[in-house]
Write a protein that holds these residues in place. Structure first.
Motif: not given
Length: 184
Positions: A69-85, A87-92
């Motif tokens: 809520i009080e930050k200027n970013w959002s982070v999306t974790t992308i996980i594949d079909e084998n539960n491997n990460i 990346d982490w994608y930070f939108d500013i």
């Protein structure tokens, strides 16, 4: 500037999925989070970076997004079909908020920080940010905010890959349990 919703309701790339959205679902995190367990996509999405290709959207993938809520970013974790990460994608973002219908959104400031599990950190879409400033889509203050926040992420949370791993797998377990999906 693009307004984006964390439920991805306007994202046409996903054909079939199960999703869930929560408000402040963990005590250590003040904000909103969503998880999308993708069953079927219309077409897989592959990105190229530094002579490497990596898939960021395909059948069986999971997208977990946090919107503080009080930050200027959002982070999306992308996980594949084998539960491997993947990346982490930070939108500013310029702002993270709730619309009149109670839906969490953010106003994307174009600039992105991507963190790979190897610890590699990459700044993306500087060209889009520059073009937005040139076209008058954002102000100089927005432009400066985007770089300031990106630098804070790069010099802070992005360097703590272990913390990102722990957060992501805690989120995966939490959302899987809430949706009754077995992923381990």
């Amino acid at each position: 500037m693009k307004r984006k919703y964390i439920d991805h309701s306007k994202w046409g790339k996903i054909e079939k999925s199960k999703s869930i959205l929560f408000n402040t679902y963990q005590e250590r995190f003040n904000g909103y989070a969503s998880a999308i367990f993708i069953e079927k996509v219309h077409e897989k999405l592959v990105c190229n970076f530094d002579k490497k290709q990596f898939c960021v959207l395909d059948d069986g993938y999971i997208l977990i997004q946090r919107l503080p809520i009080e930050k200027n970013w959002s982070v999306t974790t992308i996980i594949d079909e084998n539960n491997n990460i993947i990346d982490w994608y930070f939108d500013i973002t310029k702002q993270n908020d709730i619309d009149i219908h109670g839906q969490p959104f953010y106003d994307d400031l174009y600039l992105d920080v991507v963190v790979f599990p190897s610890g590699e950190i990459v700044l993306f879409d500087e060209d889009e940010l520059n073009k937005a400033l040139e076209n008058g889509d954002i102000t100089q203050m927005d432009f400066d905010l985007a770089y300031n926040v990106a630098n804070q992420i790069i010099n802070g949370i992005a360097k703590d890959v272990l913390s990102l791993w722990n957060m992501s797998y805690d989120d995966l377990e939490y959302f899987s349990t809430r949706l009754g999906i077995k992923h381990y």
